[in-house]
Scaffold this motif. Structure first.
Motif, PDB file in Angstrom:
ATOM      1  N   HIS A  68      42.236  34.826  48.635  1.00  0.00           N
ATOM      2  CA  HIS A  68      42.520  35.779  47.554  1.00  0.00           C
ATOM      3  C   HIS A  68      43.095  37.073  48.119  1.00  0.00           C
ATOM      4  N   TYR A 122      36.246  32.758  43.345  1.00  0.00           N
ATOM      5  CA  TYR A 122      35.786  33.959  44.042  1.00  0.00           C
ATOM      6  C   TYR A 122      36.023  33.937  45.550  1.00  0.00           C
ATOM      7  N   ASN A 157      33.642  34.447  49.548  1.00  0.00           N
ATOM      8  CA  ASN A 157      32.606  35.454  49.263  1.00  0.00           C
ATOM      9  C   ASN A 157      31.742  35.088  48.058  1.00  0.00           C
ATOM     10  N   TYR A 158      32.056  33.949  47.448  1.00  0.00           N
ATOM     11  CA  TYR A 158      31.113  33.385  46.485  1.00  0.00           C
ATOM     12  C   TYR A 158      29.743  33.213  47.164  1.00  0.00           C
ATOM     13  N   ALA A 163      36.165  40.528  42.839  1.00  0.00           N
ATOM     14  CA  ALA A 163      37.146  40.059  41.843  1.00  0.00           C
ATOM     15  C   ALA A 163      37.338  41.129  40.776  1.00  0.00           C
ATOM     16  N   GLU A 164      36.222  41.759  40.386  1.00  0.00           N
ATOM     17  CA  GLU A 164      36.299  42.792  39.351  1.00  0.00           C
ATOM     18  C   GLU A 164      36.911  44.079  39.903  1.00  0.00           C
ATOM     19  N   SER A 191      30.129  40.952  47.175  1.00  0.00           N
ATOM     20  CA  SER A 191      30.200  39.547  46.737  1.00  0.00           C
ATOM     21  C   SER A 191      31.575  39.240  46.159  1.00  0.00           C
ATOM     22  N   GLY A 192      31.898  37.956  46.095  1.00  0.00           N
ATOM     23  CA  GLY A 192      33.167  37.541  45.513  1.00  0.00           C
ATOM     24  C   GLY A 192      33.313  38.009  44.078  1.00  0.00           C
ATOM     25  N   GLU A 193      32.211  37.937  43.341  1.00  0.00           N
ATOM     26  CA  GLU A 193      32.244  38.339  41.936  1.00  0.00           C
ATOM     27  C   GLU A 193      32.546  39.836  41.813  1.00  0.00           C
ATOM     28  N   THR A 233      41.540  40.407  41.692  1.00  0.00           N
ATOM     29  CA  THR A 233      42.057  39.475  42.700  1.00  0.00           C
ATOM     30  C   THR A 233      42.907  38.363  42.093  1.00  0.00           C
ATOM     31  N   SER A 256      33.910  27.294  42.461  1.00  0.00           N
ATOM     32  CA  SER A 256      33.438  28.658  42.739  1.00  0.00           C
ATOM     33  C   SER A 256      34.289  29.314  43.821  1.00  0.00           C
TER      34      SER A 256
END
Ligand code: SF4
Length: 633
Positions: A299, A243, A246-247, A280-281, A275-277, A285, A239
């Motif tokens: 990242h 991410y 920040n996961y 990422a979007e 959040s990491g998710e 990233t 995880s």
């Protein structure tokens, strides 16, 4: 290229007052007992400064800055590019150790040096250059006043080099200024201020003169393969790879450890935008990790203004997001860049700013700062680093401000070090961890929140087993910090070997909760002790490896006790002990007193929290022995 087998055993002692250096080697017993990294840094510091330790001025010439390579660095072992900084902290007045994954470590180790001790004070700004022949000194007046970005750009001109630099924060004595290497930091406790007080702008090492080979290549290949297998299949680690740190945001919102409104609340759905998710979007990233690294938690991403930026870590996101009522991740990244360039610890700076916001709201201290007001943050950061305007006071950290104006109950710090972005009411073990951690409000001391609220192996709102887990992870993490492999590898090493992996989860949970000492027998860090033996040629058992960490941790506590730490300091701000009502559905305050008592018993400390004479003697700390360093030149 010449070869070093495991360790060079060569250390540089740099005196900035005379602009001179000498070479020494600790004896075999010292290397066996303390290994390297933070543990050996503490030992060398203690041997040189134990007389007068309490009165030692952190910003005076007598303070030592130790930069210590780990025993894994340069070997290709997983996540092994790291090195430690150790000093007496100007923020807390206690010992502080910090770990960094920047390029300085590899350059220093492959220049042939296992560590560097810096003391004294230069008359004017100085740059220290290190290569295989030793140290040289250059006038750094032209660099003084520059940020860390520009300083590194000016002094690093080839890939063999790695630098340690300070920004304006360190130059001007901000008590939580850090030291930067590449894009990574020795962040905590004000090491940058110590460097600035010595007029030391930068150290640059030119490496690749030596290759680092393990003492037993066959054993190394075996343990390295096992370690990689375990790390690469651990779900928590995967995880982080996907991410970043920040996961941890989304589990934090759910479990109630994500700080909001200066820790008045511990959950807010709006935090999920950070959040990491989500990032990422939003930022598409890709990895930007320490090198070499197996996990790749770092990242970078492309921001709406077109700039490619490092994604701030969980701590920065937590303290500059919901905790100041900002839910815009673009802003956190901008401020993160500014703080990194100025050389400020984003955790202490964030918690000091959120304290000032609440203090202003309560009429305790006037401030330009206010929750949710984001347009003046960038200018305040510059004021802090240059110590002008309100920045003069904010540069002192939250404890000193609260002692001056009132508001200690909501200053999120322990022993003067601001707490990271985990509300301890969401995991009482995390509360114990903060209360007893040697460097103060440090999340990495034992990190029980992972077992409590992320993996959910042990119940968060319970005292059961917490003293045992904190004591165990303190020893393990300090042993890991002697190798300076990344602490994030820990759960891969522990949970992925066969027995732990194939024990049914409910059984492991039961054992971890009711029989923690038995559960610790199921966990297996044999790959770590195997790697130590293969690299250094000094064979050790799992227990022997753990003992290195215990010795380091107890020595640091002993030094802190000499500097005045007592049981009354092993506590949390009143907010976490009395304010149960938050927006999180679970009501909780931390029952700190009985947990601290149980922890003292577990550690072998007396009722005032001091290591007993018997414990010190057993660990070889009380004998008055000093390291018999061999002078080489
Ligand atoms: S896991 Fe993250 S912090 Fe650890 S060494 Fe790799 S990039 Fe650095």
């Amino acid at each position: 290229m010449k070869t070093i087998i495991g360790e060079s055993r060569r250390f540089l002692d740099i005196d900035l007052s005379t602009l001179s250096s000498s070479v020494f080697s600790p004896d075999e017993a010292c290397l066996r007992d303390y290994l390297g990294g933070k543990a050996l840094g503490l030992k060398l510091f203690y041997d040189r400064r134990k007389e007068g330790l309490a009165a030692l001025d952190p910003l005076g010439p007598g303070n030592i800055l130790a930069f210590m390579m780990g025993s894994f660095i340069g070997t290709g072992a997983p996540c092994s590019a790291r090195f430690a900084g150790v000093t007496k902290s100007p923020l807390t007045g206690l010992m502080v150790g910090s770990s960094c994954g920047g390029p300085f470590g590899m350059a220093c180790k492959t220049a042939g040096w296992d560590g560097i001790l810096v003391h004294g004070r230069a008359e004017k700004p100085v740059l220290v250059r290190i290569d295989e022949n030793g140290a040289g000194f250059e006038d750094a007046s032209g660099l003084w006043g520059l940020g860390t970005d520009e300083t590194q750009r000016r002094i690093v001109d080839n890939p063999r080099q790695g630098a340690l630099v300070i920004g304006q924060g360190g130059e001007n004595g901000v008590l939580y200024a850090g030291i930067r290497s590449g894009s990574r930091f020795l962040g905590r406790g004000g090491m940058g201020a110590v460097m600035g007080a010595k007029n030391l702008k930068a150290i640059i090492a030119t490496g690749r003169s030596f290759s680092i080979e393990p003492a037993d290549p066959a054993a190394f290949a075996k343990w390295n393969a096992i370690a990689r297998k375990h790390i690469n299949r651990n779900p928590f680690i995967l995880s982080y790879r996907a991410y970043g740190t920040n996961y941890g945001v989304n589990p934090g919102v759910k479990a109630g450890y994500a700080p909001v409104h200066n820790f008045r609340d511990r959950t807010d759905e709006r935090c999920k935008a950070l959040s990491g998710e989500a990032m990422a979007e939003r930022y598409h990233t890709t990895h930007a990790a320490c090198a070499p690294c197996t996990i790749l938690c770092g990242h970078k991403g492309t921001y709406p203004d077109g700039k490619v930026r490092h994604i701030p870590e969980y701590e920065t996101i937590g303290l500059w997001g919901g905790n100041i009522m900002n839910f815009n991740p673009d802003l956190v990244a901008e401020w993160n860049d500014i703080m990194n360039d100025l050389g400020l610890d984003t955790i202490s700076c964030g918690a000091t700013v959120s304290w000032a916001m609440e203090a202003a709201e309560k009429g305790l201290r006037p401030s330009k700062l206010a929750f949710g007001k984001t347009d003046n943050i960038a200018s305040i950061l510059h004021d802090i680093a240059h110590r002008v305007g309100e920045g003069v006071e904010l540069s002192l950290g939250s404890r000193r401000l609260a002692q001056r104006y009132g508001g200690l109950d909501f200053a999120a710090q322990v022993k003067g070090l601001e707490m990271a972005a985990y509300d301890p009411r969401a995991g009482w073990g995390q509360g114990l961890n903060y209360a007893v951690a040697n460097r103060g409000g440090c999340h990495l001391n034992a990190y029980p929140i992972a077992l409590e609220a992320i993996f959910r192996y042990i119940p968060p709102y319970s005292r059961m087993g917490k003293a045992s887990w904190v004591a165990f992870f303190e020893d393990l993490f300090d042993a890991i910090n002697a190798t300076q492999t990344c602490q994030f590898t820990g759960f891969g090493y522990l949970l992925e070997p066969l027995v732990a992996k194939h024990t049914p989860r409910f059984l492991l949970k039961l054992a971890m909760t009711y029989l923690p000492d038995v559960a610790q027998l199921v966990l297996d860090w044999g790959a770590l002790s195997g790697l130590v033996g293969a690299i250094t040629g000094r064979r050790t058992t799992r227990r022997g490896f753990l003992l290195v960490g215990r010795r380091s941790h107890v020595l640091e506590r002993h030094m802190n006790v000499i500097m005045g730490v007592k049981s009354a300091d092993d506590t949390l701000p009143a907010r976490f002990l009395t304010e149960a009502e938050t927006k999180h559905p679970d009501r909780s305050v931390v029952p700190i007193v009985p947990m601290v008592k149980a922890y003292y018993r577990k550690k072998g400390y007396d009722s005032d929290g001091a290591p007993t004479a018997r414990l010190l003697s057993r660990l070889g700390i009380t004998t008055g022995k000093t390291t018999r360093d061999k002078e080489r030149s």
